[in-house]
Write a protein that holds these residues in place. Structure first.
Motif, mmCIF file in Angstrom:
data_model
loop_
_atom_site.group_PDB
_atom_site.id
_atom_site.type_symbol
_atom_site.label_atom_id
_atom_site.label_comp_id
_atom_site.label_asym_id
_atom_site.label_seq_id
_atom_site.Cartn_x
_atom_site.Cartn_y
_atom_site.Cartn_z
ATOM 1 N N VAL A 128 -25.310 42.884 -14.111
ATOM 2 C CA VAL A 128 -26.491 42.304 -13.895
ATOM 3 C C VAL A 128 -26.258 41.448 -15.313
ATOM 4 N N ALA A 129 -26.269 43.009 -16.313
ATOM 5 C CA ALA A 129 -27.218 42.255 -17.848
ATOM 6 C C ALA A 129 -26.205 41.577 -18.041
ATOM 7 N N PHE A 130 -24.936 41.906 -18.266
ATOM 8 C CA PHE A 130 -24.004 40.595 -19.266
ATOM 9 C C PHE A 130 -23.868 40.015 -18.723
ATOM 10 N N THR A 131 -24.290 38.903 -17.072
ATOM 11 C CA THR A 131 -24.304 37.809 -16.765
ATOM 12 C C THR A 131 -25.827 37.121 -17.125
ATOM 13 N N LEU A 132 -26.735 37.861 -17.505
ATOM 14 C CA LEU A 132 -27.795 37.159 -17.741
ATOM 15 C C LEU A 132 -27.893 37.128 -19.609
ATOM 16 N N ASP A 133 -27.092 38.120 -20.604
ATOM 17 C CA ASP A 133 -26.750 37.542 -21.152
ATOM 18 C C ASP A 133 -25.851 36.427 -21.794
ATOM 19 N N ILE A 134 -25.121 36.404 -20.994
ATOM 20 C CA ILE A 134 -24.721 34.360 -20.744
ATOM 21 C C ILE A 134 -24.928 33.494 -20.697
ATOM 22 N N TYR A 135 -25.635 33.748 -18.980
ATOM 23 C CA TYR A 135 -26.010 32.879 -18.900
ATOM 24 C C TYR A 135 -28.243 32.449 -18.859
ATOM 25 N N GLY A 136 -28.541 33.048 -19.694
ATOM 26 C CA GLY A 136 -29.930 34.008 -19.455
ATOM 27 C C GLY A 136 -30.515 32.261 -20.825
ATOM 28 N N HIS A 137 -29.888 31.841 -21.100
ATOM 29 C CA HIS A 137 -30.404 30.173 -21.493
ATOM 30 C C HIS A 137 -30.140 29.242 -20.129
ATOM 31 N N VAL A 138 -29.851 29.467 -19.050
ATOM 32 C CA VAL A 138 -30.419 28.516 -17.812
ATOM 33 C C VAL A 138 -31.380 28.950 -17.352
ATOM 34 N N LEU A 139 -31.725 30.419 -17.099
ATOM 35 C CA LEU A 139 -33.297 30.354 -16.373
ATOM 36 C C LEU A 139 -34.358 29.879 -17.484
ATOM 37 N N GLU A 140 -34.030 29.426 -18.891
ATOM 38 C CA GLU A 140 -35.605 29.046 -19.568
ATOM 39 C C GLU A 140 -35.998 28.179 -19.040
ATOM 40 N N GLY A 141 -35.228 27.835 -18.757
ATOM 41 C CA GLY A 141 -36.202 25.990 -18.270
ATOM 42 C C GLY A 141 -36.616 26.390 -16.236
ATOM 43 N N MET A 142 -36.409 27.726 -16.300
ATOM 44 C CA MET A 142 -37.027 28.077 -14.433
ATOM 45 C C MET A 142 -38.519 28.512 -14.794
ATOM 46 N N GLN A 143 -39.001 28.856 -15.999
ATOM 47 C CA GLN A 143 -39.770 29.114 -16.676
ATOM 48 C C GLN A 143 -41.087 28.809 -15.358
ATOM 49 N N GLU A 144 -41.252 27.328 -16.249
ATOM 50 C CA GLU A 144 -42.641 26.135 -15.513
ATOM 51 C C GLU A 144 -42.204 26.476 -13.894
ATOM 52 N N ASP A 145 -40.835 26.384 -14.046
ATOM 53 C CA ASP A 145 -40.382 26.306 -11.953
ATOM 54 C C ASP A 145 -41.965 27.899 -11.634
ATOM 55 N N ALA A 146 -41.456 28.965 -12.192
ATOM 56 C CA ALA A 146 -41.617 29.819 -11.045
ATOM 57 C C ALA A 146 -43.256 29.750 -11.213
ATOM 58 N N SER A 147 -44.171 29.029 -12.807
ATOM 59 C CA SER A 147 -45.365 29.303 -12.621
ATOM 60 C C SER A 147 -46.097 28.727 -11.523
ATOM 61 N N ASN A 148 -45.042 27.239 -11.337
ATOM 62 C CA ASN A 148 -45.672 26.399 -10.229
ATOM 63 C C ASN A 148 -45.586 26.589 -9.185
ATOM 64 N N LYS A 149 -44.400 27.209 -9.026
ATOM 65 C CA LYS A 149 -44.474 28.032 -7.249
ATOM 66 C C LYS A 149 -45.740 29.281 -7.605
ATOM 67 N N GLY A 150 -45.842 29.797 -8.190
ATOM 68 C CA GLY A 150 -46.895 31.081 -8.231
ATOM 69 C C GLY A 150 -47.503 30.856 -8.035
ATOM 70 N N ASN A 151 -48.414 29.199 -8.779
ATOM 71 C CA ASN A 151 -49.779 28.935 -8.658
ATOM 72 C C ASN A 151 -50.378 28.194 -7.161
ATOM 73 N N ALA A 152 -48.943 27.203 -6.966
ATOM 74 C CA ALA A 152 -49.189 27.281 -5.860
ATOM 75 C C ALA A 152 -49.382 28.169 -4.645
ATOM 76 N N ALA A 153 -48.883 29.161 -5.014
ATOM 77 C CA ALA A 153 -49.106 30.441 -3.478
ATOM 78 C C ALA A 153 -50.438 31.003 -3.953
ATOM 79 N N LEU A 154 -51.264 31.008 -4.720
ATOM 80 C CA LEU A 154 -52.105 31.765 -5.187
ATOM 81 C C LEU A 154 -53.176 30.878 -5.140
ATOM 82 N N GLN A 155 -53.529 29.408 -5.348
ATOM 83 C CA GLN A 155 -53.645 28.298 -4.750
ATOM 84 C C GLN A 155 -53.867 28.567 -3.078
ATOM 85 N N ALA A 156 -52.764 28.402 -1.977
ATOM 86 C CA ALA A 156 -53.134 28.348 -0.808
ATOM 87 C C ALA A 156 -53.644 29.386 -0.084
#
Length: 143
Positions: free
Chosen positions: A107-135
């Motif tokens: 998995v580490a190799f996959t993340l090394d190659i495709y980690g840049h794809v996940l960078e934009g997902m930080q905001e989405d993760a934050s928004n989902k966590g915020n919504a769960a906490l808010q609920a």
């Protein structure tokens, strides 16, 4: 595959299975038309006579196929990267599963190659966590 260890079984999309079934029907017609000239090597994508298709010819055929499209800059191998990137961006697709589909050793190799794809997902993760906490904070009796 490049090595014996990289041999693997993956689940195909239904669209792919349907296309392969149609391809098999078309191939059977071609085989009948060629008769004894056809070399049955049990290949999915053989050359016109059933012999193994030279790898360089496959890349050339792909180039010709996309030449007059908006995707004329795309190489055949780029489709692999597109597949991986799309899976990473889909909600709920596990990185381990993606790594296995690609035949990566870890998995580490996959993340090394495709980690840049996940960078934009930080905001989405934050928004989902915020919504769960808010609920929970809004209605604590639900949890």
């Amino acid at each position: 595959p490049k090595t014996k260890k990289s041999r693997r079984t993956i689940t195909l999309y239904k669209l792919t299975i349907d296309a392969l079934r149609q391809h098999k029907k078309d191939q059977a017609k071609e085989r009948l038309a060629l008769g004894s000239i056809y070399q049955d090597n049990n290949l999915i994508f053989p050359d016109h006579d059933g012999s193994p298709y030279p790898p360089n010819n496959l890349s050339s055929a792909f180039k010709q196929m996309v030449r007059d499209t908006d995707f004329n800059h795309v190489r055949l191998h780029d489709l692999r990267h597109t597949h991986a990137s799309q899976l990473l961006q889909q909600e709920g697709v596990n990185i381990k599963t993606i790594s296995e589909r690609l035949g990566h050793s870890s998995v580490a190799f996959t993340l090394d190659i495709y980690g840049h794809v996940l960078e934009g997902m930080q905001e989405d993760a934050s928004n989902k966590g915020n919504a769960a906490l808010q609920a929970v904070l809004t209605n604590p009796s639900r949890n």
